[in-house]
Scaffold this active site. Sequence first.
Site, PDB file in Angstrom:
ATOM      1  N   ILE A  52       0.974  -1.432   0.211  1.00  0.00           N
ATOM      2  CA  ILE A  52      -0.045   0.154  -0.197  1.00  0.00           C
ATOM      3  C   ILE A  52       0.819   1.377  -0.127  1.00  0.00           C
ATOM      4  O   ILE A  52       0.976   2.159  -0.748  1.00  0.00           O
ATOM      5  CB  ILE A  52      -0.730  -0.680   1.339  1.00  0.00           C
ATOM      6  CG1 ILE A  52      -1.817  -0.815   1.017  1.00  0.00           C
ATOM      7  CG2 ILE A  52      -1.475   1.681   1.412  1.00  0.00           C
ATOM      8  CD1 ILE A  52      -2.681  -1.192   1.613  1.00  0.00           C
ATOM      9  N   SER A 175      -6.163  -0.556  10.561  1.00  0.00           N
ATOM     10  CA  SER A 175      -6.339  -1.924  10.615  1.00  0.00           C
ATOM     11  C   SER A 175      -7.836  -2.197  11.049  1.00  0.00           C
ATOM     12  O   SER A 175      -8.272  -1.805  11.659  1.00  0.00           O
ATOM     13  CB  SER A 175      -5.814  -3.312  10.753  1.00  0.00           C
ATOM     14  OG  SER A 175      -6.559  -4.472  10.403  1.00  0.00           O
ATOM     15  N   TYR A 201      -0.951  -6.944  17.101  1.00  0.00           N
ATOM     16  CA  TYR A 201      -1.405  -6.704  15.940  1.00  0.00           C
ATOM     17  C   TYR A 201      -2.557  -5.699  15.845  1.00  0.00           C
ATOM     18  O   TYR A 201      -2.460  -4.024  15.864  1.00  0.00           O
ATOM     19  CB  TYR A 201      -0.880  -7.447  14.469  1.00  0.00           C
ATOM     20  CG  TYR A 201      -1.489  -5.861  13.023  1.00  0.00           C
ATOM     21  CD1 TYR A 201      -0.401  -6.129  12.911  1.00  0.00           C
ATOM     22  CD2 TYR A 201      -2.314  -6.323  12.639  1.00  0.00           C
ATOM     23  CE1 TYR A 201      -0.434  -4.798  11.108  1.00  0.00           C
ATOM     24  CE2 TYR A 201      -2.677  -5.747  11.608  1.00  0.00           C
ATOM     25  CZ  TYR A 201      -1.436  -4.871  10.649  1.00  0.00           C
ATOM     26  OH  TYR A 201      -1.730  -3.844   9.902  1.00  0.00           O
ATOM     27  N   LYS A 205      -3.267  -1.554  16.393  1.00  0.00           N
ATOM     28  CA  LYS A 205      -4.018  -0.698  15.397  1.00  0.00           C
ATOM     29  C   LYS A 205      -5.150  -0.079  16.091  1.00  0.00           C
ATOM     30  O   LYS A 205      -5.499   1.398  15.510  1.00  0.00           O
ATOM     31  CB  LYS A 205      -4.018  -1.611  14.391  1.00  0.00           C
ATOM     32  CG  LYS A 205      -3.480  -1.895  13.452  1.00  0.00           C
ATOM     33  CD  LYS A 205      -2.748  -1.423  12.751  1.00  0.00           C
ATOM     34  CE  LYS A 205      -1.730  -1.577  12.086  1.00  0.00           C
ATOM     35  NZ  LYS A 205      -0.851  -0.177  11.156  1.00  0.00           N
ATOM     36  N   THR A 234      -1.080  -7.623  -0.621  1.00  0.00           N
ATOM     37  CA  THR A 234       0.178  -6.737  -0.290  1.00  0.00           C
ATOM     38  C   THR A 234       0.562  -8.396  -0.104  1.00  0.00           C
ATOM     39  O   THR A 234       1.281  -9.498   0.506  1.00  0.00           O
ATOM     40  CB  THR A 234       0.055  -6.765   1.229  1.00  0.00           C
ATOM     41  OG1 THR A 234      -0.276  -7.055   2.409  1.00  0.00           O
ATOM     42  CG2 THR A 234      -1.023  -5.272   0.381  1.00  0.00           C
TER      43      THR A 234
END
Length: 322
Positions: A52, A175, A201, A205, A234
Amino acid sequence: MSWYRNTVWFVKGLREYTRGGYESASKHFNPADVEVDVAGRSFLVTGANSGIGKATAKEIARRGGTVHLVCRNKERAEVAKEEIVTETGNQNIFLHIVDISNPKEIWKFAEKFQNEHKLNVLINNAGCMVNNRELTEDGLEKNFATNTLGTYIMTTALVPLLEKAADARVITVSSGGMLVQKLNVSDLQSGSGPFDGTMVYAQNKRQQVVLTERWAKAHRNIHFSVMHPGWADTPAVRSSMPDFYERMKNWLRTEAQGADTVLWLAVSAEATKLPSGLFFQDRQPVPTHLPLAYTHSPPEDEEKLMEMLEEFSQKFKSVSPG
């Protein structure tokens, strides 16, 4: 309630975060919003050598912007820079090698950058999902060091430069996974209990969403936003979430589709007509909590997060060279 949050988030994801969700949402986009000339404006994109970040940098370059690519791997970054210059014809592409998990490097970079460049838009895109608990050379858990502390230091270090700019903006790539997490300030470095990289993670976020909301209140001359790119194909997804990728690969968004809202937030006049501090998906502000998910935090927890990050930040600033 974690089972409820996870289930609701996944069902929501299947409906909205996939390529089909983007195609449905994009029917309502105004193409003119991003058909703009940004020559003379300066953009900094972290994690810009792939995914991205690179897709965003390339689209900004096509529109004439000066783009600063901040990347960790020199070899891959040089390839990305050459690709962007070749495909866009824009020569105003600059490369900076910085490891966003290393707070001393970020301070050193930011101090030098402020003396040499102007900046209109900061795009915090760099991130990682390490599935086993791993410490950096500074003794920091790597996900936290990159996603939360790195984002905090890069932003706060460059705020003085952004304050001098016209139409200054900060966009952070978060996210939708954060929807399953309530802010937890008791274990920022995930040192107690079983380690689940995906949930760590997601917690990072959530922290980025809180940071954006707090920054928006503190810095009224800068437009802050945070966004979810959807589930995109990705390199990071392929390497960090191989099982998810295999299951979902036929429905994932392209990198350009994932980058679309980042670009819109970075260049469109429409984005800054909306209040600072919002969470976006497909060019629209969306709630930061699922219904009945009990993920709201008391203000004192948010304040504690800011205090702890500032403490970390100043600790590493004090030993920064120069």
